[in-house]
Every structure is written in C-alpha cells, then in structure tokens.
Design an enzyme around this catalytic site. Structure first.
Site, PDB file in Angstrom:
ATOM      1  N   HIS A  63      65.323  20.805  57.232  1.00 42.22           N
ATOM      2  CA  HIS A  63      64.721  19.716  56.462  1.00 42.22           C
ATOM      3  C   HIS A  63      65.796  18.786  55.947  1.00 42.22           C
ATOM      4  O   HIS A  63      66.812  19.228  55.414  1.00 42.22           O
ATOM      5  CB  HIS A  63      63.927  20.279  55.270  1.00 42.22           C
ATOM      6  N   ASP A  65      50.753  19.573  47.053  1.00 46.63           N
ATOM      7  CA  ASP A  65      51.954  18.725  47.051  1.00 46.63           C
ATOM      8  C   ASP A  65      51.613  17.327  47.537  1.00 46.63           C
ATOM      9  O   ASP A  65      52.130  16.335  47.019  1.00 46.63           O
ATOM     10  CB  ASP A  65      53.056  19.330  47.939  1.00 46.63           C
ATOM     11  N   LYS A  72      56.336  23.029  51.175  1.00 45.68           N
ATOM     12  CA  LYS A  72      55.965  22.734  52.576  1.00 45.68           C
ATOM     13  C   LYS A  72      56.733  23.637  53.536  1.00 45.68           C
ATOM     14  O   LYS A  72      56.201  24.092  54.540  1.00 45.68           O
ATOM     15  CB  LYS A  72      56.246  21.251  52.891  1.00 45.68           C
ATOM     16  N   SER A 127      58.468  20.473  45.758  1.00 49.13           N
ATOM     17  CA  SER A 127      57.703  19.726  46.760  1.00 49.13           C
ATOM     18  C   SER A 127      58.197  20.069  48.174  1.00 49.13           C
ATOM     19  O   SER A 127      57.419  20.431  49.061  1.00 49.13           O
ATOM     20  CB  SER A 127      57.867  18.219  46.477  1.00 49.13           C
ATOM     21  N   ARG A 133      53.266  11.042  42.050  1.00 48.89           N
ATOM     22  CA  ARG A 133      54.637  10.829  41.562  1.00 48.89           C
ATOM     23  C   ARG A 133      55.195   9.506  42.073  1.00 48.89           C
ATOM     24  O   ARG A 133      55.934   8.803  41.377  1.00 48.89           O
ATOM     25  CB  ARG A 133      55.532  11.986  42.020  1.00 48.89           C
TER      26      ARG A 133
END
Ligand code: URA
Length: 445
Positions: free
Chosen positions: A82, A161, A187, A183, A168
């Site tokens: 990620h 999320d 995931k 967050s 947000r």
C-alpha cells in the site's frame, strides 16, 4: 451508548473503550449515527488523538464492518502493498510483477486517483480492454494462475471506512494520524493477505510532510498489522519530488515498462526494489539479502517483464501495448516549461506538479471527472539538476488545449531555482520491519 457521551469524552481527552468503538462503528455503518455527530467526534479525535488501544479497536471495527477476502488458500505467499499516495507513483506496476515472478501472490485491490494523486486502477485502464472489476472466482483464479491480480476497491470492503473517509474529506479531518492509520489498515486487514508492505510517502506531495510524522504513521500501521497477525513492514520514501519523470496514466505505464525492461529512472527503480525486497522476504520467507538478490534477478533477467505482459493479457488488456508502449500514442496538444536563465533547480513541489497533471486531464477534480489517459507532465529536470537558459524543464500533454497555460503556470509555481548546487534529499528515509529499523548497510537501499 449515546454518541453525545462519546463526543464529550473525547473532547476532554478521555479514551473510548473497545466496546464503545465497536458499537459506534456498527451504528454508523447502519446509518444510525448522523454525519454531524460523527464529524464532531472526528474533529475531537483530530485534536485529542487516540491511544494505541483505541486505534487498534477502530481499525478492527472498520475492517469487520463489511466483507473480508479469504486468501487462505495461498498460505504465507499472499502479500499486499500500500502506498499512502503520491505523485508519479507507479510502483505497483513494477513491484507486483517482480514479486509474482519471485513466487509471491499479489492479490490486490487498488484505488482510483483523486485530486493531485494518481491511482493504480486508472493507470491500468490505459490498456484497452483491461478489466479492473473481476468476480471473486476470476480474482482467485487469476491470482492462482498468474500470481498477480489487481482490481478496483470493492464497495463492500470496510464500508465504515468508506463513509468515514468521505466525511473526513469534507470536514478537514483527513490528516489525523490515528484516523489515517486505521483507515488504511482496516482495508488491508479486510483484503486478507498474510503480509503487508507499506510505502509511507513523506514530503510536499504527501499527507505526512516530515520524516518524523511519516515514521510515526508507519510505526503505528506496522503495530496494527502485527497486532492482527500480519507480517508487516514499512518503507518511508521521499515525496517532495514526483517519483520518476512521468506524471499521467499512459505515460506512467510507459515509464514502468522502461523499468521492467531494465532501464528507466534510478529513483523509481530503487524504491521499487526496496519495496519488492520486503514483499519477497515476507511472502517467500527469505532474508533481506536473499530477497534483494531475487528481486534484482527477476527485474534484470526479464522474468518480471514477462510476468507483467502475462498479467495485462490475463486481465483482458491488449498485450501489444505492453510490448510496444508507443501504441498509447501522444496527446493532441503539447506545451513546454523552460528555464529562464542558467541556474540549478533547488526544489519542486510535488503536489503542484500533480495538480498541473490533473488540470491537463490526467486526474480527477471531482469523483465523476473523466480521465484522459494520454494527458500529463513529463518532468525532465529535478532538484539538484543544472539547467541552461531556454532548456526544457517539463513537457505538458493534453487533449484540452485551453488547459495548457494554467498547467504551465502551475508547474512554474512548483519550481524553485538557485544559483548554487543543492544537496539532494534522501530517497528513502527509513525502513521498518516488524518495528526494527534496518541498518544503513541494507543492500537494497
Ligand atoms: N488513504 C486512506 O485510505 N485513508 C486515509 O485516511 C488516508 C489515505
């Protein structure tokens, strides 16, 4: 549980219990808590922060708020990567085939770009026919056969999320460390891989502006991963300057192919090898030295490029484009940003370069904007480079001629010049592996 009480507690810096967090996330997912109360809470979290226990509970509650992917059939081999988001970040296109060629299984969900950052799914869609949506069976089958599948983020994965992030985004509470960490990791946990490697970007084009903040975010995410039984590593990389030269979807794919063929920009290759090394070490159970050697062999021996072509074809993309990226073609209109005098480039604001690419059509201003795959910026010179008067610093590409002037002004605003040479900033600030920072002798850096 009364949401009012939770807001009141957090306002005074009192930690919420695991039970309160789980109940709140469950009610919010069911739309039983109004957005105005949730935004009051996120603002209180922004100012008061969260303890590790609260952050872990929030992550777990969001990860369990929807579907989870079962990749247990791949045992320890499944691995995800990620990136916290950057400009010119095409690392997945290079890293994923290197790792799959080495024997890891990269079964991955990726996001679309919004604002100044690009998304892997948008880049992959530059290939005519490429399918970013596969059925669960197709996804599993391709991961098994090719060792590599990348699809768009499922709406059913961590839906809490999804709601919270959208909230947000419009209430100025994105840049809160516990909220970012939970967050991202919610995931990743729901996506089901055994190992996770995080590329935490740091600098003007990233959420985290300083190495200290980026390191704190990376450590928090690594702790969350480990607490949930995942092998987790993080690499903190420079995003003061775009990665590589190309910013824009088909242009970034072309640059990724250059790297897979053994060429391409050094900074991009180095970050990719550093990430691939961690992914191979965790998924193939190798030492860092062994994993680095395997990553280099797969890249320079051509196995990774062969795997890339197999991946694109297997997911419906036209493999002719992977073999001959010139087929992507060039946008109809081009522009240039040139140096006005002999000097050095001393800084380059990555966010503004990403914004220029977006203005040209490479990114989305709103969720519904249509992307032009051929639009973008080719940044030929970077901080530390010497330029002569009249020399081209950046080339701009677009189908919308009217955007060229504004985009060129934005690129100019991103650049700072000086009469003297500057010292280049580090490309990789630190590597965190199961919370132990590797020594500087690490061969992949
Ligand atoms: N990316 C995410 O998925 N969530 C955040 O909060 C920030 C970046």
């Amino acid at each position: 549980m009364r949401m009012y009480d939770l807001i009141e507690k957090k306002k005074h810096g009192v930690a919420l219990s695991r039970e309160e967090i789980f109940e709140m996330i469950s009610l919010y997912t069911e739309e039983k808590i109004p957005d105005y109360q949730m935004s009051a809470l996120t603002m209180a979290i922004y100012f008061r922060g969260m303890t590790d226990e609260e952050t872990f509970a929030l992550t777990e509650a969001m990860a369990k708020s929807g579907d989870t992917v079962d990749l247990s059939r791949f045992g320890d081999r499944s691995v995800d990567k990620h990136s916290t988001g950057g400009v010119g970040d095409k690392t997945t296109l290079i890293v994923a085939p290197i790792v799959a060629a080495a024997g890891g299984v990269v079964a991955k969900m990726s996001g679309r770009g919004l604002g100044h950052t690009g998304g892997t799914v948008d880049k992959l869609e530059s290939f005519p026919g490429f399918r970013t949506s596969l059925s669960p069976e197709e996804f599993a089958d391709q991961s098994e056969r090719v060792g590599l599948a990348v699809i768009g983020q499922s709406a059913d994965l961590a839906p809490a999320d999804k709601r919270l992030y959208a909230l947000r985004d419009v209430t100025a509470t994105v840049d809160s460390l516990p909220l970012i960490a939970s967050s991202i990791m919610s995931k990743k946990l729901a996506a089901g891989t055994r190992s996770i490697v995080l590329d935490v970007k740091c600098g003007s084009g990233a959420f985290m502006r300083t190495p200290e903040d980026a390191t704190r975010l990376a450590e928090t995410m690594v702790h969350i991963g480990i607490a949930h039984g995942k092998n987790t590593a993080a690499v903190i990389t420079n995003m003061d300057v775009p990665l590589g030269h190309a910013i824009g979807n088909a242009m970034e794919v072309t640059e990724a192919i250059e790297v897979l063929r053994g060429g391409g920009p050094d900074d991009l290759r180095t970050v990719c090898l550093t990430l691939a090394t961690r992914m191979i070490a965790l998924s193939c159970k190798k030492s860092i030295e062994e994993a680095h050697k395997i990553a280099e062999d797969c890249l320079y021996g051509g196995k990774a490029y062969t795997k890339f072509c197999e991946w694109i074809e297997s997911q419906g993309g036209d493999p002719a484009y992977a073999r001959d990226p010139a087929l992507f073609g060039r946008a109809a209109h081009t522009g240039e940003v040139c140096a006005e005098e002999d000097c050095y480039i001393s800084a380059c604001n990555a966010e503004l370069i990403g914004t220029a690419a977006m203005i040209l059509g490479a990114g989305r201003q709103t969720k519904d904007s249509v992307i032009d795959p051929r639009a973008g910026v080719l940044l030929l010179k970077k901080p530390g480079d010497r330029v002569n008067a009249g020399e081209v610093i950046a080339r701009l590409f677009t189908e919308r001629a009217a955007t060229l002037d504004t985009a060129a002004d934005t690129v100019r605003a991103a650049l700072t010049f000086s009469d003297t040479a500057i010292e280049k900033q580090p490309l990789i600030y630190a590597v965190i592996d199961n919370c132990a920072v590797f020594s500087k002798e690490d061969p992949s850096q």
